[in-house]
Design an enzyme around this catalytic site. Structure first.
Site, PDB file in Angstrom:
ATOM      1  N   ILE A 128       0.847  -1.202   0.000  1.00 35.43           N
ATOM      2  CA  ILE A 128       0.000   0.000   0.000  1.00 35.43           C
ATOM      3  C   ILE A 128       0.885   1.255   0.000  1.00 35.43           C
ATOM      4  CG2 ILE A 128      -1.865   1.215   1.180  1.00 35.43           C
ATOM      5  CD1 ILE A 128      -2.660  -1.529   2.426  1.00 35.43           C
TER       6      ILE A 128
ATOM      7  N   ASN B 293       9.658  -6.612   4.464  1.00 38.85           N
ATOM      8  CA  ASN B 293       8.629  -7.259   3.636  1.00 38.85           C
ATOM      9  C   ASN B 293       8.475  -6.529   2.299  1.00 38.85           C
ATOM     10  OD1 ASN B 293       6.792  -9.387   3.319  1.00 38.85           O
ATOM     11  ND2 ASN B 293       5.060  -8.024   3.751  1.00 38.85           N
TER      12      ASN B 293
ATOM     13  N   SER C  21      -7.740  -1.574  10.181  1.00 37.63           N
ATOM     14  CA  SER C  21      -8.236  -2.684   9.365  1.00 37.63           C
ATOM     15  C   SER C  21      -9.671  -3.010   9.747  1.00 37.63           C
ATOM     16  CB  SER C  21      -7.343  -3.898   9.636  1.00 37.63           C
ATOM     17  OG  SER C  21      -7.933  -5.055   9.109  1.00 37.63           O
TER      18      SER C  21
ATOM     19  N   TYR D  14      -2.984 -10.000  15.555  1.00 39.90           N
ATOM     20  CA  TYR D  14      -2.800  -8.892  14.602  1.00 39.90           C
ATOM     21  C   TYR D  14      -3.917  -7.861  14.780  1.00 39.90           C
ATOM     22  CZ  TYR D  14      -3.371  -6.454  10.136  1.00 39.90           C
ATOM     23  OH  TYR D  14      -3.566  -5.479   9.178  1.00 39.90           O
TER      24      TYR D  14
ATOM     25  N   LYS E  77      -4.095  -3.677  16.113  1.00 37.05           N
ATOM     26  CA  LYS E  77      -4.755  -2.531  15.460  1.00 37.05           C
ATOM     27  C   LYS E  77      -5.704  -1.840  16.439  1.00 37.05           C
ATOM     28  CE  LYS E  77      -2.878  -2.942  11.401  1.00 37.05           C
ATOM     29  NZ  LYS E  77      -1.863  -1.961  10.985  1.00 37.05           N
TER      30      LYS E  77
ATOM     31  N   ARG F 283     -16.369 -10.460   0.222  1.00 33.02           N
ATOM     32  CA  ARG F 283     -15.534  -9.400   0.786  1.00 33.02           C
ATOM     33  C   ARG F 283     -15.698  -8.117  -0.028  1.00 33.02           C
ATOM     34  NH1 ARG F 283     -15.369 -12.867   3.878  1.00 33.02           N
ATOM     35  NH2 ARG F 283     -13.632 -13.753   5.063  1.00 33.02           N
TER      36      ARG F 283
HETATM   37  P1  NAD Z   1       3.418  -4.590   3.464  1.00 34.22           P
HETATM   38  O1  NAD Z   1       4.004  -5.666   4.321  1.00 34.22           O
HETATM   39  O2  NAD Z   1       3.465  -4.756   1.976  1.00 34.22           O
HETATM   40  O3  NAD Z   1       4.097  -3.188   3.814  1.00 34.22           O
HETATM   41  C1  NAD Z   1       4.605  -2.889   5.094  1.00 34.22           C
HETATM   42  C2  NAD Z   1       5.978  -2.252   4.894  1.00 34.22           C
HETATM   43  O4  NAD Z   1       6.491  -1.925   6.196  1.00 34.22           O
HETATM   44  C3  NAD Z   1       6.991  -3.187   4.235  1.00 34.22           C
HETATM   45  O5  NAD Z   1       7.682  -2.483   3.211  1.00 34.22           O
HETATM   46  C4  NAD Z   1       7.937  -3.582   5.373  1.00 34.22           C
HETATM   47  O6  NAD Z   1       9.260  -3.802   4.898  1.00 34.22           O
HETATM   48  C5  NAD Z   1       7.841  -2.372   6.277  1.00 34.22           C
HETATM   49  N1  NAD Z   1       8.080  -2.653   7.693  1.00 34.22           N
HETATM   50  C6  NAD Z   1       7.579  -3.651   8.451  1.00 34.22           C
HETATM   51  N2  NAD Z   1       8.003  -3.545   9.714  1.00 34.22           N
HETATM   52  C7  NAD Z   1       8.779  -2.431   9.762  1.00 34.22           C
HETATM   53  C8  NAD Z   1       9.496  -1.781  10.804  1.00 34.22           C
HETATM   54  N3  NAD Z   1       9.480  -2.262  12.066  1.00 34.22           N
HETATM   55  N4  NAD Z   1      10.179  -0.656  10.513  1.00 34.22           N
HETATM   56  C9  NAD Z   1      10.183  -0.156   9.234  1.00 34.22           C
HETATM   57  N5  NAD Z   1       9.543  -0.736   8.220  1.00 34.22           N
HETATM   58  C10 NAD Z   1       8.835  -1.858   8.485  1.00 34.22           C
HETATM   59  O7  NAD Z   1       1.910  -4.385   3.958  1.00 34.22           O
HETATM   60  P2  NAD Z   1       0.716  -3.570   3.282  1.00 34.22           P
HETATM   61  O8  NAD Z   1      -0.250  -4.529   2.719  1.00 34.22           O
HETATM   62  O9  NAD Z   1       1.245  -2.480   2.438  1.00 34.22           O
HETATM   63  O10 NAD Z   1       0.043  -2.977   4.593  1.00 34.22           O
HETATM   64  C11 NAD Z   1       0.379  -1.691   5.091  1.00 34.22           C
HETATM   65  C12 NAD Z   1      -0.394  -1.428   6.363  1.00 34.22           C
HETATM   66  O11 NAD Z   1      -1.797  -1.568   6.106  1.00 34.22           O
HETATM   67  C13 NAD Z   1      -0.074  -2.415   7.486  1.00 34.22           C
HETATM   68  O12 NAD Z   1      -0.049  -1.687   8.700  1.00 34.22           O
HETATM   69  C14 NAD Z   1      -1.233  -3.371   7.456  1.00 34.22           C
HETATM   70  O13 NAD Z   1      -1.477  -3.934   8.723  1.00 34.22           O
HETATM   71  C15 NAD Z   1      -2.377  -2.456   7.033  1.00 34.22           C
HETATM   72  N6  NAD Z   1      -3.473  -3.196   6.391  1.00 34.22           N
HETATM   73  C16 NAD Z   1      -3.219  -3.955   5.274  1.00 34.22           C
HETATM   74  C17 NAD Z   1      -4.253  -4.702   4.703  1.00 34.22           C
HETATM   75  C18 NAD Z   1      -3.987  -5.570   3.497  1.00 34.22           C
HETATM   76  O14 NAD Z   1      -4.838  -6.444   3.217  1.00 34.22           O
HETATM   77  N7  NAD Z   1      -2.916  -5.383   2.758  1.00 34.22           N
HETATM   78  C19 NAD Z   1      -5.547  -4.641   5.248  1.00 34.22           C
HETATM   79  C20 NAD Z   1      -5.774  -3.842   6.363  1.00 34.22           C
HETATM   80  C21 NAD Z   1      -4.722  -3.116   6.934  1.00 34.22           C
HETATM   81  N1  UFG Z   2      -9.850 -17.346   0.224  1.00 35.12           N
HETATM   82  C1  UFG Z   2      -9.907 -18.540  -0.459  1.00 35.12           C
HETATM   83  N2  UFG Z   2      -8.743 -19.135  -0.842  1.00 35.12           N
HETATM   84  C2  UFG Z   2      -7.523 -18.578  -0.578  1.00 35.12           C
HETATM   85  C3  UFG Z   2      -7.460 -17.351   0.131  1.00 35.12           C
HETATM   86  C4  UFG Z   2      -8.657 -16.768   0.534  1.00 35.12           C
HETATM   87  O1  UFG Z   2     -10.994 -19.060  -0.720  1.00 35.12           O
HETATM   88  O2  UFG Z   2      -6.496 -19.172  -0.938  1.00 35.12           O
HETATM   89  C5  UFG Z   2     -11.116 -16.673   0.608  1.00 35.12           C
HETATM   90  C6  UFG Z   2     -11.289 -16.456   2.091  1.00 35.12           C
HETATM   91  O3  UFG Z   2     -11.869 -17.586   2.715  1.00 35.12           O
HETATM   92  C7  UFG Z   2     -12.197 -15.222   2.104  1.00 35.12           C
HETATM   93  C8  UFG Z   2     -11.743 -14.432   0.872  1.00 35.12           C
HETATM   94  O4  UFG Z   2     -11.104 -15.400   0.022  1.00 35.12           O
HETATM   95  O5  UFG Z   2     -13.535 -15.603   1.919  1.00 35.12           O
HETATM   96  C9  UFG Z   2     -10.759 -13.308   1.176  1.00 35.12           C
HETATM   97  O6  UFG Z   2      -9.675 -13.833   1.924  1.00 35.12           O
HETATM   98  P1  UFG Z   2      -8.328 -12.991   2.159  1.00 35.12           P
HETATM   99  O7  UFG Z   2      -7.396 -13.864   2.916  1.00 35.12           O
HETATM  100  O8  UFG Z   2      -7.853 -12.419   0.868  1.00 35.12           O
HETATM  101  O9  UFG Z   2      -8.822 -11.764   3.033  1.00 35.12           O
HETATM  102  P2  UFG Z   2      -9.537 -11.713   4.466  1.00 35.12           P
HETATM  103  O10 UFG Z   2     -10.853 -11.041   4.281  1.00 35.12           O
HETATM  104  O11 UFG Z   2      -9.548 -13.021   5.114  1.00 35.12           O
HETATM  105  O12 UFG Z   2      -8.522 -10.806   5.297  1.00 35.12           O
HETATM  106  C10 UFG Z   2      -7.951  -9.603   4.756  1.00 35.12           C
HETATM  107  C11 UFG Z   2      -6.565  -9.381   5.360  1.00 35.12           C
HETATM  108  C12 UFG Z   2      -6.678  -9.100   6.842  1.00 35.12           C
HETATM  109  C13 UFG Z   2      -7.636  -7.973   7.075  1.00 35.12           C
HETATM  110  C14 UFG Z   2      -8.978  -8.278   6.430  1.00 35.12           C
HETATM  111  C15 UFG Z   2      -9.914  -7.132   6.573  1.00 35.12           C
HETATM  112  O13 UFG Z   2      -5.754 -10.523   5.163  1.00 35.12           O
HETATM  113  O14 UFG Z   2      -5.431  -8.703   7.327  1.00 35.12           O
HETATM  114  O15 UFG Z   2      -8.781  -8.530   5.039  1.00 35.12           O
HETATM  115  O16 UFG Z   2      -9.307  -5.965   6.154  1.00 35.12           O
HETATM  116  F1  UFG Z   2      -7.817  -7.833   8.389  1.00 35.12           F
END
Ligand code: NAD
Ligand code: UFG
Length: 335
Positions: free
Chosen positions: A11, A34, A123, A147, A151, A229
């Site tokens: 993101i 990551n 989240s 996790y 949050k 979703r």
């Molecule tokens: P991501 O893992 O791709 O990005 C996180 C970045 O933070 C990475 O580049 C990693 O190297 C860096 N990082 C991790 N720990 C660190 C630290 N201690 N110091 C400095 N850098 C650090 O994840 P993302 O999907 O881009 O998510 C970003 C944020 O959004 C996270 O806080 C995540 O919890 C939140 N979020 C993501 C999702 C999703 O589905 N992707 C959903 C809800 C919330």
């Molecule tokens: N799913 C499958 N097969 C897979 C992966 C997922 O059928 O291999 C299904 C899940 O059961 C669910 C949907 O696809 O019904 C979405 O699953 P994701 O794992 O992509 O996403 P979630 O909704 O479970 O969770 C995501 C993030 C969480 C976050 C949440 C709400 O992983 O960190 O969205 O923001 F908290």
């Protein structure tokens, strides 16, 4: 200038592009735990200049103090942290330590530097499981894994900080399911190993990197029995942060917004859209439900629309087309 922790991540990297498009300068702080270092060059190619990057840990307060002394930071967006639900169940202390310490260190350093504007990545996982959809920001809160608790705890901490000092303006943005990629196809999600999430897994099946998708559950009380979703394009999500930053400039306190589309999409709907976007088959098997999953989760995004003037614009077809473009581009990058 905006400090963007985790700015090299999925993101965060898209956020850098949205910030540049909105005329903001930005400073990335990332430890690359990551993310790949070469993402910085790809962000630079999109924004037309080399990004400012500090490599380090957000928990390093001395580093934060130095960065905030050296750069004219007006606000921070805090993405850095750990995000894998299953891993957090197996390694709870690592999640509490990294996510909570990171937020504490950042808020403390911002406070010392007199920067009191912050956007926090929360989240939809903070909402207590319920069959009552859609979820608005007043829905009951309860995490179901470590996790999610990090949050919720950070949201609580931010409320307490803002109560102690009314100069703070803070946005807690509760993301639903971010997917897609930058439309250039040069930025996207780069999961390490086997993807936990549906969209990157589907992309890898379409690309032939994995043989079949496992659909977790075909017996939910949803139209086709598979999980529903609220998938949101990552560039829409990033643009939601721009709207939140603008709002914070004139409004103190803590402001909480869902960032979602308000539309539910089933697993099989997403599979079909991805097949259409890629022209490739996505074979699948329906297997038992994944532990901890809910049948449906989608947002009421009215508050963000009414208060921030922001609405997600991109639909599922575009999310899949952009993710597929990225999937193909990624295969050409050095690993
Ligand atoms: P991501 O893992 O791709 O990005 C996180 C970045 O933070 C990475 O580049 C990693 O190297 C860096 N990082 C991790 N720990 C660190 C630290 N201690 N110091 C400095 N850098 C650090 O994840 P993302 O999907 O881009 O998510 C970003 C944020 O959004 C996270 O806080 C995540 O919890 C939140 N979020 C993501 C999702 C999703 O589905 N992707 C959903 C809800 C919330
Ligand atoms: N799913 C499958 N097969 C897979 C992966 C997922 O059928 O291999 C299904 C899940 O059961 C669910 C949907 O696809 O019904 C979405 O699953 P994701 O794992 O992509 O996403 P979630 O909704 O479970 O969770 C995501 C993030 C969480 C976050 C949440 C709400 O992983 O960190 O969205 O923001 F908290």
């Amino acid at each position: 200038m905006i400090l963007i922790t985790g700015g090299a991540g999925f993101i965060g990297s898209h956020m850098c592009v949205a910030l540049a498009e909105a005329g903001h300068r930005f400073l990335i702080l990332d430890n690359f735990s990551n993310s790949a270092r070469d993402v910085v060059g790809r962000i630079g190619a999109l924004v037309g200049r080399a990004p400012l990057v500090a490599e380090g840990d957000v928990r390093d307060e001395a580093l934060l103090d130095r960065l905030l002394a050296e750069h004219p930071v007006e606000a921070a967006i805090h993405f850095a942290g750990l995000k894998a639900v299953g891993e957090s169940v197996r390694e709870p202390l690592r999640y509490y330590r990294e996510n909570i310490d990171g937020a504490l260190a950042l808020v403390a350093a911002l406070g010392r530097a007199g920067v009191r504007r912050l956007v926090f990545s929360s989240s939809a996982t903070v909402y207590a499981p319920t069959p009552a959809m859609p979820l608005d920001e007043t829905a009951p809160l309860r995490a179901t894994n470590p996790y999610g608790w990090t949050k919720l705890m950070i949201e609580q901490m931010l409320h307490d900080v803002a109560r102690s000092d009314p100069a703070w303006s803070i946005a807690c943005l509760r993301y639903f399911n971010p997917v897609g990629a930058h439309e250039s196809g040069t930025l996207g999600e780069e999961p390490q190993g086997v993807p936990n999430n549906l969209a990157p897994y589907v992309a890898q099946v379409a690309a032939g990197q994995r043989p079949r998708l496992q659909v977790f559950g075909g017996d939910y009380p949803t139209p086709d029995g598979t999980g529903v979703r609220d998938y949101i394009h990552v560039m829409d999500l990033a643009e939601g942060h721009i709207a939140a930053l603008r709002h914070l400039a004139g409004h103190a306190g803590v402001h909480t917004f869902n960032l979602g589309t308000g539309r539910g999409t089933s697993v099989l709907d997403l599979v079909r859209s991805f097949e259409a976007a890629s022209g490739r088959p996505v074979p699948y098997d329906i297997v038992p439900r994944r532990e901890g999953d809910v049948g449906e989760c989608w947002a009421d995004p009215a508050r963000a629309r009414d208060v921030l003037g922001w609405t997600a614009r991109r639909g599922i077809a575009q999310m899949c087309a952009d993710a597929w473009r990225w999937q193909q581009h990624r295969a050409t990058l050095p690993s």
